[in-house]
Write a protein that holds these residues in place. Sequence first.
Motif, mmCIF file in Angstrom:
data_model
loop_
_atom_site.group_PDB
_atom_site.id
_atom_site.type_symbol
_atom_site.label_atom_id
_atom_site.label_comp_id
_atom_site.label_asym_id
_atom_site.label_seq_id
_atom_site.Cartn_x
_atom_site.Cartn_y
_atom_site.Cartn_z
ATOM 1 N N TYR A 41 29.226 64.211 42.025
ATOM 2 C CA TYR A 41 28.035 63.757 42.744
ATOM 3 C C TYR A 41 28.229 63.716 44.265
ATOM 4 O O TYR A 41 27.369 63.217 44.986
ATOM 5 N N GLY A 42 29.346 64.246 44.742
ATOM 6 C CA GLY A 42 29.531 64.376 46.179
ATOM 7 C C GLY A 42 29.851 63.083 46.893
ATOM 8 O O GLY A 42 29.362 62.843 48.008
ATOM 9 N N ALA A 43 30.684 62.243 46.281
ATOM 10 C CA ALA A 43 31.136 60.985 46.887
ATOM 11 C C ALA A 43 29.976 60.184 47.478
ATOM 12 O O ALA A 43 29.968 59.860 48.680
ATOM 13 N N PRO A 44 28.985 59.825 46.666
ATOM 14 C CA PRO A 44 27.794 59.153 47.212
ATOM 15 C C PRO A 44 28.068 57.775 47.790
ATOM 16 O O PRO A 44 27.377 57.338 48.717
ATOM 17 N N GLY A 45 29.069 57.076 47.259
ATOM 18 C CA GLY A 45 29.365 55.735 47.753
ATOM 19 C C GLY A 45 29.789 55.701 49.201
ATOM 20 O O GLY A 45 29.633 54.679 49.880
ATOM 21 N N GLU A 46 30.295 56.833 49.725
ATOM 22 C CA GLU A 46 30.735 56.868 51.114
ATOM 23 C C GLU A 46 29.568 56.772 52.088
ATOM 24 O O GLU A 46 29.760 56.462 53.260
ATOM 25 N N ASP A 47 28.360 57.038 51.598
ATOM 26 C CA ASP A 47 27.175 56.978 52.454
ATOM 27 C C ASP A 47 26.403 55.682 52.296
ATOM 28 O O ASP A 47 25.288 55.563 52.816
ATOM 29 N N LEU A 48 26.969 54.726 51.568
ATOM 30 C CA LEU A 48 26.315 53.443 51.317
ATOM 31 C C LEU A 48 27.206 52.303 51.785
ATOM 32 O O LEU A 48 28.420 52.332 51.554
ATOM 33 N N LEU A 49 26.608 51.312 52.430
ATOM 34 C CA LEU A 49 27.319 50.066 52.706
ATOM 35 C C LEU A 49 27.356 49.287 51.396
ATOM 36 O O LEU A 49 26.311 48.916 50.859
ATOM 37 N N GLN A 50 28.547 49.022 50.863
ATOM 38 C CA GLN A 50 28.688 48.415 49.544
ATOM 39 C C GLN A 50 29.332 47.023 49.656
ATOM 40 O O GLN A 50 30.402 46.883 50.250
ATOM 41 N N ILE A 51 28.671 46.027 49.081
ATOM 42 C CA ILE A 51 29.217 44.680 49.009
ATOM 43 C C ILE A 51 29.344 44.312 47.542
ATOM 44 O O ILE A 51 28.361 44.319 46.800
ATOM 45 N N GLY A 52 30.559 44.016 47.097
ATOM 46 C CA GLY A 52 30.819 43.706 45.689
ATOM 47 C C GLY A 52 31.191 42.244 45.508
ATOM 48 O O GLY A 52 31.918 41.680 46.322
ATOM 49 N N ILE A 53 30.689 41.637 44.440
ATOM 50 C CA ILE A 53 30.910 40.213 44.181
ATOM 51 C C ILE A 53 31.603 40.042 42.840
ATOM 52 O O ILE A 53 31.143 40.578 41.823
ATOM 53 N N THR A 54 32.687 39.275 42.832
ATOM 54 C CA THR A 54 33.336 38.937 41.574
ATOM 55 C C THR A 54 33.564 37.434 41.519
ATOM 56 O O THR A 54 33.432 36.722 42.512
ATOM 57 N N GLY A 55 33.927 36.938 40.347
ATOM 58 C CA GLY A 55 34.081 35.506 40.103
ATOM 59 C C GLY A 55 33.497 35.172 38.746
ATOM 60 O O GLY A 55 32.859 36.009 38.104
ATOM 61 N N THR A 56 33.691 33.950 38.302
ATOM 62 C CA THR A 56 33.176 33.558 36.992
ATOM 63 C C THR A 56 31.699 33.204 37.064
ATOM 64 O O THR A 56 30.891 33.681 36.268
ATOM 65 N N SER A 57 31.328 32.355 38.009
ATOM 66 C CA SER A 57 29.949 31.886 38.119
ATOM 67 C C SER A 57 29.362 32.288 39.471
ATOM 68 O O SER A 57 30.076 32.346 40.477
ATOM 69 N N GLY A 58 28.072 32.571 39.472
ATOM 70 C CA GLY A 58 27.367 32.810 40.722
ATOM 71 C C GLY A 58 27.278 34.246 41.180
ATOM 72 O O GLY A 58 26.700 34.520 42.246
ATOM 73 N N LYS A 59 27.825 35.205 40.404
ATOM 74 C CA LYS A 59 27.778 36.604 40.848
ATOM 75 C C LYS A 59 26.337 37.088 41.009
ATOM 76 O O LYS A 59 25.985 37.717 42.012
ATOM 77 N N THR A 60 25.511 36.806 40.001
ATOM 78 C CA THR A 60 24.137 37.297 40.041
ATOM 79 C C THR A 60 23.362 36.677 41.199
ATOM 80 O O THR A 60 22.707 37.384 41.972
ATOM 81 N N THR A 61 23.447 35.359 41.329
ATOM 82 C CA THR A 61 22.736 34.687 42.412
ATOM 83 C C THR A 61 23.190 35.213 43.768
ATOM 84 O O THR A 61 22.372 35.525 44.645
ATOM 85 N N THR A 62 24.497 35.314 43.960
ATOM 86 C CA THR A 62 25.017 35.789 45.242
ATOM 87 C C THR A 62 24.560 37.210 45.531
ATOM 88 O O THR A 62 24.218 37.546 46.675
ATOM 89 N N ALA A 63 24.528 38.057 44.505
ATOM 90 C CA ALA A 63 24.077 39.438 44.704
ATOM 91 C C ALA A 63 22.626 39.480 45.183
ATOM 92 O O ALA A 63 22.278 40.233 46.105
ATOM 93 N N TYR A 64 21.763 38.675 44.573
ATOM 94 C CA TYR A 64 20.364 38.639 44.996
ATOM 95 C C TYR A 64 20.235 38.117 46.430
ATOM 96 O O TYR A 64 19.430 38.622 47.227
ATOM 97 N N LEU A 65 21.021 37.099 46.757
ATOM 98 C CA LEU A 65 20.956 36.542 48.113
ATOM 99 C C LEU A 65 21.443 37.558 49.148
ATOM 100 O O LEU A 65 20.858 37.685 50.230
ATOM 101 N N ILE A 66 22.506 38.274 48.811
ATOM 102 C CA ILE A 66 23.002 39.307 49.729
ATOM 103 C C ILE A 66 21.958 40.402 49.905
ATOM 104 O O ILE A 66 21.697 40.862 51.028
ATOM 105 N N GLU A 67 21.344 40.817 48.801
ATOM 106 C CA GLU A 67 20.337 41.870 48.901
ATOM 107 C C GLU A 67 19.175 41.418 49.782
ATOM 108 O O GLU A 67 18.591 42.217 50.518
ATOM 109 N N GLY A 68 18.849 40.116 49.720
ATOM 110 C CA GLY A 68 17.826 39.588 50.611
ATOM 111 C C GLY A 68 18.222 39.705 52.072
ATOM 112 O O GLY A 68 17.405 40.056 52.933
#
Length: 588
Positions: free
Chosen positions: A177-204
Motif C-alpha cells: 500500500y505504499g507505506a501509507p502511515g508515513e503520510d499520517l500523524l499517528q497517535i497511539g494509546i495503550t493501557g488497561t482503562s481509558g483507551k477509547t475515551t482518550t482516543a476520542y478526546l485526542i481526535e477532538g
Amino acid sequence: MTTITPDGTPDGTPAPGNCSPPRPSLRPGPVVPGTLTAVSHADQSPKAQHAEKGGSGTYPGAPRPERVRPTPLADLAEQLGCPAPDAGRPGAADAARPVMVTGITHDSRAVRPGDVYAALPGARLHGADFVAQAADLGAAAVLTDPSGAERAAATGLPVLVVDNPRARMGALAVSIYGAPGEDLLQIGITGTSGKTTTAYLIEGGLRAAAAKLPDGGLTGLIGTVETRIGDERIKSERTTPEATDLQALFAVMRERGVRALAMEVSSHALVLGRVDGCVFDVAIFNNLSPEHMEFHSGMEDYFQAKAQLFTKARSRAGVVNLDDEYGKRLAEGESEVPVTTFSAEGHPDADWRAADVEVGTLGSTFTVHGPDGVTLRAASPIAGPFNVANALAAIVSLVVAGIDAQTAADGVAAVPGVPGRLERIDAGQPYLAVVDYAHKTDAVESVLRALRKVTDGKLHAVLGCGGDRDPHKRAPMGAAVARLADTAVLTSDNPRGEDPLAILATMLAGAAEVPIHERGTVLVEEERAVAIAAAVARAEPGDTVIVAGKGHEQGQDIAGVVRPFDDRQVLREAIEASLKSPQPNHQG
C-alpha cells in the motif's frame, strides 16, 4: 524530563526516529484539501461498512484504497527472503507474465483480485484450509508457513513460504500500500482503562487543530467502538485491526485527505503483530490493572506487552501517566523513546500536572500546569476523576505532537461524548442514569466512586461478568459493586459458552465476602433486561442508576448466539415504562 515534539527537542536537535523527510504535522503549511464534518452518534450498519466508497461492488472486511500501484510479487518475495515463485497457474494464458499484487488479506472471504492471501495457522484451523476459496476469488498468491505450503501449492497459485507469516504480513502490507502511515500523524494509546475515551478526546483535539489550517484537513480514529475516516463511520470488530486491514485503512485515510489519527493499541495487537509496520509519532500509556489474564501469564507479561509500544521500532515519543506504578517504570528508564510525563493527581515530578479539579455530573474542569510556566484552563467533557487523567493525557499528547496547548485543550473540551462511556440516558426521569463500559474491578470501583461524588441520593448498579474470559476477576467485581453501591443487581453480561448462573454464583460469592454492614442490597437476576428494570424500579429523585459492563456493545453473546441487546436502549425503555406506570418503591 523534557517535552518533545516530532519535529525535534527543545535544543533543536532531531528527536529520535525523526529524520528527513519531515513527519506529518497539523501545523500551518501545505495540506491536503478536505473539510471537517461533524459526526453523529448513530452507528453505521454492518452492510454499509462493506460498501466501497465511490464503487459499485461490495466486499467484506475493511475498506480498501481505490488506487494502488501494483507491486511485483518477485519484489515481495525478495523482501521476505523467499525464492522467486513461479509466475502463475500452469496452463494459464498469462502464466508467463510477472504476477502483480494490489492488496493483501488474512481473510479468505475478503480476497479481491490481485491479493496476496495470508494463510495463517490458527488454534483450530489453518488458513490453508481456505486457499481454494481465496483462489476462486482472484488471489494472486499465497503467503503461508511450511505446514500450509502443500495445500496452498495445490491451487496452482504462487506460494511464499516463511516460518511465521503473521509476523511478516504487516511489513508486506506496508510495501503493497505504499507505506501509507508515513503520510499520517499517528497517535497511539495503550493501557488497561481509558483507551477509547482518550482516543476520542485526542481526535477532538486533532479536529480543532485541523480546522485552523488554511485548507482544512480530515482526521481519523481507530478503536474499540468504531473507525472514523473523516466523516465516515465503520463499526469495529476489535480494538485494533489485523495488520493487513490496518495498513489498508491507513491507505484509505491518506487517499481521502486524512492528515492525522488517534488509535487504540491493545496488548493483543502488540503481541500478535497487528501494528507491525506502524511507527507512532506519539505513544500514550494510561494505566495498567489486571485484565486479559486468560491471554497473559501475569501482570509482568501484560506490562511487557504494553511496553513494546515504547520501543524505537514502534514509536518516536512517549506520553506516560506518572500516577501509575507501571507508568513510572517507563518514565524511569524502561522506555526506549523520550518520555513526557503527566499527572492528574498533581505529582510535582510530572512534566504536566492537573490542579484545581472541579468534578461535576456532566464533566470536570481543571487547570493544566506545564513546562516553562504554561498554565491553561481545561475541561473533561465526561464525568469522573479518571476522565481528568484521560483528558490530560489527550492534551499532553497533542502538545507533544506539535499542536498549540490551548487549541488542544479547547478541542478536547468540545468532544460531545464517547459512546458507552458514562453515557447519559435522559428520558425525563428525576434521577441520573448512565451506561458505562466498566468491565474490570478497577474500572468498576473508579466509576462507582465517581458517581457517588455527584449523587445526592442512592446509587443503583447493574453489573455482570463475561464468560470465556478471565474468571479471577468475577468475585472481586461482585465484591466491588456490593461494597460501593446501595443496590447491586448482579446479572449476565456476555456469558458466551459458560453457564450464566455459574458466573453469577462466583460474583455472588465475592459479594458475600463483604461485611454485611459495608454491603448494599444485593439482587441476582439472570436476565439482563429484567435486571435493568429492577434497578430502575428502585430509583428515586436524586439517585443514580448505572448499567455497567457492555457500554457501546449492541449484542449479547449467549451460548454462541449473539442476539441484539443495547444497554442504552434497554435502559431508556425501562425508564420510559417506569414513568408511564410508576411502580411501588422497593428501597431498603
